[in-house]
Design an enzyme around this catalytic site. Structure first.
Site, short mmCIF file in Angstrom:
data_model
loop_
_atom_site.label_atom_id
_atom_site.label_comp_id
_atom_site.label_asym_id
_atom_site.label_seq_id
_atom_site.Cartn_x
_atom_site.Cartn_y
_atom_site.Cartn_z
N ASN A 77 46.64 42.62 41.27
CA ASN A 77 47.10 44.01 41.40
C ASN A 77 45.96 44.88 40.90
O ASN A 77 45.73 44.98 39.69
CB ASN A 77 48.36 44.21 40.55
CG ASN A 77 48.78 45.67 40.51
OD1 ASN A 77 48.26 46.50 41.24
ND2 ASN A 77 49.73 45.98 39.63
N LYS A 102 45.67 47.99 40.95
CA LYS A 102 46.13 49.28 40.42
C LYS A 102 45.26 50.41 40.98
O LYS A 102 44.77 50.31 42.10
CB LYS A 102 46.17 49.25 38.89
CG LYS A 102 46.99 48.05 38.37
CD LYS A 102 47.31 48.12 36.90
CE LYS A 102 48.12 46.89 36.49
NZ LYS A 102 48.56 46.92 35.11
N HIS A 155 56.87 47.74 39.90
CA HIS A 155 55.95 47.54 38.78
C HIS A 155 56.36 48.43 37.61
O HIS A 155 56.84 49.55 37.81
CB HIS A 155 54.51 47.85 39.21
CG HIS A 155 53.52 47.38 38.20
ND1 HIS A 155 53.22 48.11 37.08
CD2 HIS A 155 52.80 46.23 38.11
CE1 HIS A 155 52.34 47.43 36.34
NE2 HIS A 155 52.07 46.28 36.95
N GLU A 189 54.72 50.23 35.75
CA GLU A 189 54.08 51.57 35.78
C GLU A 189 54.83 52.50 36.73
O GLU A 189 54.94 53.70 36.48
CB GLU A 189 52.60 51.40 36.15
CG GLU A 189 51.83 50.79 34.98
CD GLU A 189 50.67 49.89 35.37
OE1 GLU A 189 50.18 49.98 36.51
OE2 GLU A 189 50.25 49.08 34.51
N GLU A 247 56.88 40.53 34.12
CA GLU A 247 55.76 41.17 33.44
C GLU A 247 56.28 41.90 32.20
O GLU A 247 56.73 43.05 32.30
CB GLU A 247 55.07 42.18 34.36
CG GLU A 247 54.49 41.58 35.62
CD GLU A 247 53.34 42.41 36.16
OE1 GLU A 247 52.25 41.85 36.34
OE2 GLU A 247 53.51 43.63 36.39
N GLY A 281 48.03 44.95 30.06
CA GLY A 281 46.85 45.74 29.72
C GLY A 281 46.58 45.82 28.23
O GLY A 281 45.77 46.61 27.77
N SER A 333 48.16 40.45 30.84
CA SER A 333 46.97 39.93 30.16
C SER A 333 46.67 38.47 30.51
O SER A 333 46.23 37.69 29.65
CB SER A 333 47.07 40.13 28.64
OG SER A 333 47.14 41.52 28.34
#
Ligand code: 13P
Length: 254
Positions: A10, A12, A96, A98, A168, A174, A214
């Site tokens: 991904n 992003k 996701h 985000e 996730e 991240g 990660s």
């Protein structure tokens, strides 16, 4: 049943199209020498055409990072599944964290997007995962249950052939803090159990559940060794050919 691991990058909101194309070329070259796994890259929408051209003739899949639940119309800034397909995509990421957190997308909207993308023939990586507060507050099971039951609502057994679930944990995205293999296995087994309870044992047994958060070359092998970890959704480490290709190799050797 053996599930073929699916390793996805991904990307992003990163990389202009020339860098995206160069990265895709390197991934395709590395992937050509591997077997037993599936690979997908998900660039920004403006790079899809360039990356699609590079991936022609390779078996690396191409995915979008989001899509809307309409074919066309007055939806400024949105992309339809048909548009992703027009740009060469066979996949899309939906839900996701985000999108959930920054853009306020909830389970009902994500379910509409998921069902429409599947209806259009895209395969979907559908993301779930708890925040640190939810985990520490003992709400993890409830959060995952709501995301699975409401997010996947209405899917038939046949629909699940086009679905991969990505677990996730938000606290691992991240941050450099990876879930331990045991934490990942526990959450994946719990998720598979939820799917069995609500959608049937056969669907649950065949469903691929990716881990994301990660993932790096040095933790990929121990994560993929867990029985319910069926691949990865990789963010930061997918932006560099060396690290993503090392993760692909670790998964192919598992
Ligand atoms: P990182 O690998 O950068 O933690 O991101 C994970 C992720 O969000 C993939 O979708």
């Amino acid at each position: 049943m053996s599930r073929i691991p699916v390793i996805a990058g991904n990307w992003k909101m990163n990389l202009l199209s020339s860098d995206a194309a160069a990265l895709a070329k390197s991934v395709a070259d590395a992937f050509a020498g591997l077997s037993g796994i599936e690979c997908v890259v998900c660039p920004v929408a403006t790079s899809l055409h360039a990356v699609s051209g590079v991936l022609a003739g390779s078996s690396v899949g191409l995915g979008g990072q989001n899509c809307y639940h309409e074919e066309s119309g007055a939806f400024t800034g949105e992309l339809s599944p048909q548009m992703l397909q027009d740009a060469g995509c066979g996949w899309v990421i939906i839900g996701h964290s985000e999108r959930r957190k920054i853009f306020g997308e909830g389970d009902a909207l994500l379910n509409r997007k998921l069902r429409y993308a599947l209806q259009c023939g895209l395969k979907v990586m559908f993301c779930i995962g708890e925040t640190l507060e939810e985990r520490e507050g003992g709400q993890m099971d409830d959060v995952l249950k709501t995301q699975v039951v409401e997010g996947l609502a209405g899917l038939s057994e046949a629909d699940f052939a086009g679905v991969v679930v990505a677990y996730e944990p938000v606290w691992a995205i991240g941050t450099g803090v990876t879930a331990s293999p045991e934490q990942a296995q526990d959450a994946h087994a719990f998720t598979r159990g939820l799917v069995a309870e609500h959608f049937g044992a056969a669907v649950a047994e065949g469903l691929r559940i990716q881990y994301g958060g990660s993932v790096k070359p040095d933790n990929a092998a121990e994560l993929i060794a867990k029985p319910d970890v069926d691949g990865f959704l990789v963010g930061g480490a997918a932006l560099k050919a060396d690290s993503f290709n090392a993760i692909l190799s670790a998964a192919a050797q598992a």
